[in-house]
Motif scaffolding. Structure first.
Motif, PDB file in Angstrom:
ATOM      1  N   ARG A 206      -3.596 -13.170  -0.837  1.00 11.52           N
ATOM      2  CA  ARG A 206      -3.529 -12.091   0.150  1.00 11.52           C
ATOM      3  C   ARG A 206      -2.628 -10.958  -0.346  1.00 11.52           C
ATOM      4  NH1 ARG A 206      -1.139 -13.864   5.833  1.00 11.52           N
ATOM      5  NH2 ARG A 206       0.369 -14.756   4.385  1.00 11.52           N
ATOM      6  N   GLN A 207      -1.447 -11.311  -0.866  1.00 12.51           N
ATOM      7  CA  GLN A 207      -0.501 -10.292  -1.314  1.00 12.51           C
ATOM      8  C   GLN A 207      -1.065  -9.444  -2.450  1.00 12.51           C
ATOM      9  OE1 GLN A 207       0.106 -13.512  -0.995  1.00 12.51           O
ATOM     10  NE2 GLN A 207       1.772 -13.759   0.505  1.00 12.51           N
ATOM     11  N   GLU A 208      -1.765 -10.077  -3.389  1.00 13.64           N
ATOM     12  CA  GLU A 208      -2.306  -9.332  -4.527  1.00 13.64           C
ATOM     13  C   GLU A 208      -3.455  -8.435  -4.106  1.00 13.64           C
ATOM     14  OE1 GLU A 208      -2.743  -8.041  -8.497  1.00 13.64           O
ATOM     15  OE2 GLU A 208      -1.107  -8.944  -7.328  1.00 13.64           O
ATOM     16  N   ARG A 211      -1.899  -5.442  -2.541  1.00 18.40           N
ATOM     17  CA  ARG A 211      -1.292  -4.573  -3.551  1.00 18.40           C
ATOM     18  C   ARG A 211      -2.348  -3.728  -4.259  1.00 18.40           C
ATOM     19  NH1 ARG A 211      -0.144  -4.069  -8.865  1.00 18.40           N
ATOM     20  NH2 ARG A 211      -1.524  -5.791  -9.416  1.00 18.40           N
ATOM     21  N   ARG A 212      -3.445  -4.358  -4.685  1.00 20.82           N
ATOM     22  CA  ARG A 212      -4.499  -3.634  -5.398  1.00 20.82           C
ATOM     23  C   ARG A 212      -5.201  -2.631  -4.480  1.00 20.82           C
ATOM     24  NH1 ARG A 212      -7.541  -7.953  -9.448  1.00 20.82           N
ATOM     25  NH2 ARG A 212      -5.636  -8.899 -10.323  1.00 20.82           N
ATOM     26  N   ALA A 213      -5.416  -3.043  -3.243  1.00 22.94           N
ATOM     27  CA  ALA A 213      -6.076  -2.136  -2.301  1.00 22.94           C
ATOM     28  C   ALA A 213      -5.215  -0.904  -2.043  1.00 22.94           C
ATOM     29  CB  ALA A 213      -6.365  -2.871  -0.994  1.00 22.94           C
ATOM     30  N   GLU A 214      -3.907  -1.085  -1.947  1.00 20.10           N
ATOM     31  CA  GLU A 214      -3.015   0.057  -1.713  1.00 20.10           C
ATOM     32  C   GLU A 214      -3.017   1.017  -2.892  1.00 20.10           C
ATOM     33  OE1 GLU A 214       0.404  -1.428   1.407  1.00 20.10           O
ATOM     34  OE2 GLU A 214       0.622  -2.017  -0.706  1.00 20.10           O
ATOM     35  N   ILE A 215      -3.116   0.485  -4.105  1.00 15.86           N
ATOM     36  CA  ILE A 215      -3.197   1.353  -5.289  1.00 15.86           C
ATOM     37  C   ILE A 215      -4.451   2.221  -5.208  1.00 15.86           C
ATOM     38  CG2 ILE A 215      -3.588   1.370  -7.790  1.00 15.86           C
ATOM     39  CD1 ILE A 215      -1.791  -1.083  -7.977  1.00 15.86           C
ATOM     40  N   SER A 318     -17.544 -15.856  11.206  1.00 18.87           N
ATOM     41  CA  SER A 318     -17.288 -14.754  12.141  1.00 18.87           C
ATOM     42  C   SER A 318     -16.515 -13.683  11.392  1.00 18.87           C
ATOM     43  CB  SER A 318     -16.481 -15.245  13.345  1.00 18.87           C
ATOM     44  OG  SER A 318     -17.201 -16.258  14.033  1.00 18.87           O
ATOM     45  N   ILE A 319     -16.805 -12.413  11.709  1.00 17.33           N
ATOM     46  CA  ILE A 319     -16.279 -11.305  10.900  1.00 17.33           C
ATOM     47  C   ILE A 319     -15.757 -10.194  11.795  1.00 17.33           C
ATOM     48  CG2 ILE A 319     -16.845  -9.577   9.142  1.00 17.33           C
ATOM     49  CD1 ILE A 319     -19.123 -11.413   8.232  1.00 17.33           C
ATOM     50  N   GLY A 320     -14.601  -9.653  11.407  1.00 13.39           N
ATOM     51  CA  GLY A 320     -14.055  -8.466  12.058  1.00 13.39           C
ATOM     52  C   GLY A 320     -13.818  -7.382  11.019  1.00 13.39           C
ATOM     53  N   ILE A 321     -14.228  -6.157  11.322  1.00 14.55           N
ATOM     54  CA  ILE A 321     -14.116  -5.037  10.379  1.00 14.55           C
ATOM     55  C   ILE A 321     -13.294  -3.922  11.014  1.00 14.55           C
ATOM     56  CG2 ILE A 321     -15.368  -3.331   9.004  1.00 14.55           C
ATOM     57  CD1 ILE A 321     -17.798  -5.156   9.133  1.00 14.55           C
ATOM     58  N   ALA A 322     -12.345  -3.384  10.246  1.00 10.26           N
ATOM     59  CA  ALA A 322     -11.519  -2.280  10.744  1.00 10.26           C
ATOM     60  C   ALA A 322     -11.432  -1.187   9.693  1.00 10.26           C
ATOM     61  CB  ALA A 322     -10.120  -2.774  11.098  1.00 10.26           C
ATOM     62  N   SER A 323     -11.480   0.050  10.141  1.00 14.62           N
ATOM     63  CA  SER A 323     -11.313   1.185   9.241  1.00 14.62           C
ATOM     64  C   SER A 323      -9.840   1.311   8.844  1.00 14.62           C
ATOM     65  CB  SER A 323     -11.784   2.464   9.938  1.00 14.62           C
ATOM     66  OG  SER A 323     -11.525   3.591   9.128  1.00 14.62           O
ATOM     67  N   TRP A 324      -9.611   1.807   7.637  1.00 14.23           N
ATOM     68  CA  TRP A 324      -8.255   2.012   7.137  1.00 14.23           C
ATOM     69  C   TRP A 324      -8.109   3.483   6.739  1.00 14.23           C
ATOM     70  CZ3 TRP A 324      -6.291  -0.132   1.817  1.00 14.23           C
ATOM     71  CH2 TRP A 324      -4.946   0.223   1.642  1.00 14.23           C
ATOM     72  N   PRO A 325      -7.824   4.348   7.681  1.00 11.19           N
ATOM     73  CA  PRO A 325      -7.768   5.788   7.391  1.00 11.19           C
ATOM     74  C   PRO A 325      -6.580   6.146   6.493  1.00 11.19           C
ATOM     75  CG  PRO A 325      -7.956   5.352   9.754  1.00 11.19           C
ATOM     76  CD  PRO A 325      -7.607   4.071   9.099  1.00 11.19           C
ATOM     77  N   THR A 326      -6.683   7.270   5.816  1.00 10.01           N
ATOM     78  CA  THR A 326      -5.596   7.778   4.990  1.00 10.01           C
ATOM     79  C   THR A 326      -4.371   8.059   5.857  1.00 10.01           C
ATOM     80  OG1 THR A 326      -7.173   8.805   3.478  1.00 10.01           O
ATOM     81  CG2 THR A 326      -4.907   9.614   3.395  1.00 10.01           C
ATOM     82  N   HIS A 331      -1.511  -2.955   6.760  1.00  5.98           N
ATOM     83  CA  HIS A 331      -1.224  -4.077   7.651  1.00  5.98           C
ATOM     84  C   HIS A 331      -1.751  -3.812   9.057  1.00  5.98           C
ATOM     85  CE1 HIS A 331       1.230  -5.957   4.564  1.00  5.98           C
ATOM     86  NE2 HIS A 331       1.811  -4.783   4.359  1.00  5.98           N
ATOM     87  N   ASP A 332      -1.713  -2.558   9.466  1.00  8.39           N
ATOM     88  CA  ASP A 332      -2.297  -2.212  10.771  1.00  8.39           C
ATOM     89  C   ASP A 332      -3.809  -2.411  10.746  1.00  8.39           C
ATOM     90  OD1 ASP A 332       0.174  -1.566  11.788  1.00  8.39           O
ATOM     91  OD2 ASP A 332      -0.003   0.579  11.331  1.00  8.39           O
ATOM     92  N   ALA A 333      -4.441  -2.056   9.613  1.00 11.98           N
ATOM     93  CA  ALA A 333      -5.892  -2.238   9.488  1.00 11.98           C
ATOM     94  C   ALA A 333      -6.258  -3.719   9.500  1.00 11.98           C
ATOM     95  CB  ALA A 333      -6.387  -1.577   8.201  1.00 11.98           C
ATOM     96  N   ILE A 334      -5.440  -4.541   8.849  1.00  8.37           N
ATOM     97  CA  ILE A 334      -5.694  -5.989   8.830  1.00  8.37           C
ATOM     98  C   ILE A 334      -5.534  -6.573  10.235  1.00  8.37           C
ATOM     99  CG2 ILE A 334      -4.846  -8.202   7.968  1.00  8.37           C
ATOM    100  CD1 ILE A 334      -4.119  -6.776   5.358  1.00  8.37           C
ATOM    101  N   LYS A 335      -4.503  -6.126  10.941  1.00 10.62           N
ATOM    102  CA  LYS A 335      -4.311  -6.605  12.325  1.00 10.62           C
ATOM    103  C   LYS A 335      -5.498  -6.240  13.199  1.00 10.62           C
ATOM    104  CE  LYS A 335       0.757  -6.458  12.379  1.00 10.62           C
ATOM    105  NZ  LYS A 335       1.952  -5.772  12.926  1.00 10.62           N
TER     106      LYS A 335
END
Length: 354
Positions: A206-208, A211-215, A318-326, A331-335
């Motif tokens: 999860r941590q890696e 990290r990669r997604a944030e880059i 089961s799946i949940g999808i959230a947008s991750w705006p700029t 972590h808010d998007a994951i929540k």
């Protein structure tokens, strides 16, 4: 002469250091952009050696061929050919009586031979193969010395051994440095894999993944949309209770292989914990996110998971999808994705909430 040889070797080793440093930051670049940077660096290396000639008797030569041979050995066609083309164009623009022989015999023919030779021998690690390759490339590059001057053979007798030995020595110093560095990188990569991947599923931790997604997210590429996806295996506890934890582990491993089959530069998968998985997806068309995730879900639905001898069962998620705006936190998007995941479970599972 010795000083000139050392100057050529210094340029080669400096370029190797630059490429190695660049590869250390490979995650920050797309694969194509990384290849372009390597082509530029190696082209500069070869071209700079045009201006560092080695004086043998009355003839001026250089070691430009060595980086091209090493590229053929370690990088293959997709890097070597662009570097060769750029170097040949530069040499042609420099002009002079030796331009065409230098292009044809000094670079093109030996490099193409090296590429073909490496294609034939494959990944064999025998040093003798490399000695034969380097020797033939040297001979091809010295053909003009035999035929163009009226006393070419006599000149070759005088300086041939010195030229060959210096060429061979410089090549194998460079080759040894690359092999040592490759060995170090392989060991480093193995250690990094153990630290950044889940032991059971071989997916990212999860941590890696975060990290990669944030880059990628911080690159702020135009017209791109980022999403975080939470996935949970339905009734996984019942599966463990009925078929055993070994069957549960096998199910997680097979699910992970499905996720990995979809992985690319714009999609990464991780084991979030237990039977939960995390996906980061980047897309130019924000409306395509549902289709992408549905393809993954459909593949899971149509896969049979072995839980015993000659026994297989279907699995749903089961799946949940959230947008991750700029400008927002991952972590808010994951929540948010996790919240929608639980909505999907409350609505009967085996569904996706966007």
């Amino acid at each position: 002469m010795i000083q000139s040889i050392l100057s050529n070797l210094a340029v080669i080793l400096l370029s190797h250091l630059a490429v190695t440093t660049l590869l250390g930051y490979r995650e920050r670049f797309s694969r194509r952009r990384l290849q372009i940077y390597i082509v530029i660096l190696m082209s500069i290396t070869v071209i700079s050696m045009f201006y560092l000639p080695i004086q043998f008797s009355n003839y001026r030569l250089d070691l430009r061929l060595i980086p091209l041979i090493m590229l053929a050995i370690f990088s293959g066609w997709h890097i070597t050919i662009p570097v060769l083309v750029i170097a040949c164009i530069w040499r042609y623009l420099l002009g002079g009586d030796g331009a065409i022989p230098g292009i044809v015999f000094g670079m093109s023919l030996p490099t193409i031979f090296a590429l073909v030779y490496m294609r034939i021998i494959g990944n064999r690690k025998k040093v003798w193969d490399k000695v034969v390759l380097v020797s033939i490339c040297w001979f091809i590059s010295d053909i003009p010395l035999i035929f163009y001057p009226y006393d070419g053979l006599e000149i070759l007798k005088q300086i041939g051994f010195l030229r060959f030995s210096s060429f061979l020595l410089a090549t194998f110093i460079y080759y040894t440095v690359i092999e040592i560095e490759n060995g170090r990188l392989i060991m480093k990569k193995q250690l990094e894999f153990l630290a950044t991947h889940d032991q059971l599923t071989k997916l990212l931790t999860r941590q890696e993944c975060i990290r990669r997604a944030e880059i990628k997210h911080n690159m702020n590429e135009k017209n791109t949309h980022h999403f975080m996806v939470m996935i949970d295996v339905d009734h996984f506890k019942d599966l463990n209770d009925e078929y055993g934890h070994a069957a549960g582990d096998d199910t997680l491993v097979k699910l992970s292989k499905i996720f990995k089959s979809f992985e690319k530069d714009t999609l990464q998968a991780a084991r979030y914990g237990g039977e939960e998985f995390l996906l980061w997806i980047c897309t130019e068309d924000k409306d395509s996110i549902s289709q992408t995730v549905e393809e993954i879900q459909e593949k899971i639905r149509h896969t049979h998971f072995e839980v015993g001898l000659n026994q297989a069962i279907p699995i749903t998620v089961s799946i949940g999808i959230a947008s991750w705006p700029t400008g927002t936190s991952i972590h808010d998007a994951i929540k948010e994705a996790d919240r929608k995941l639980y909505i999907a479970k409350d609505q009967g599972r085996n569904r996706m909430i966007v």
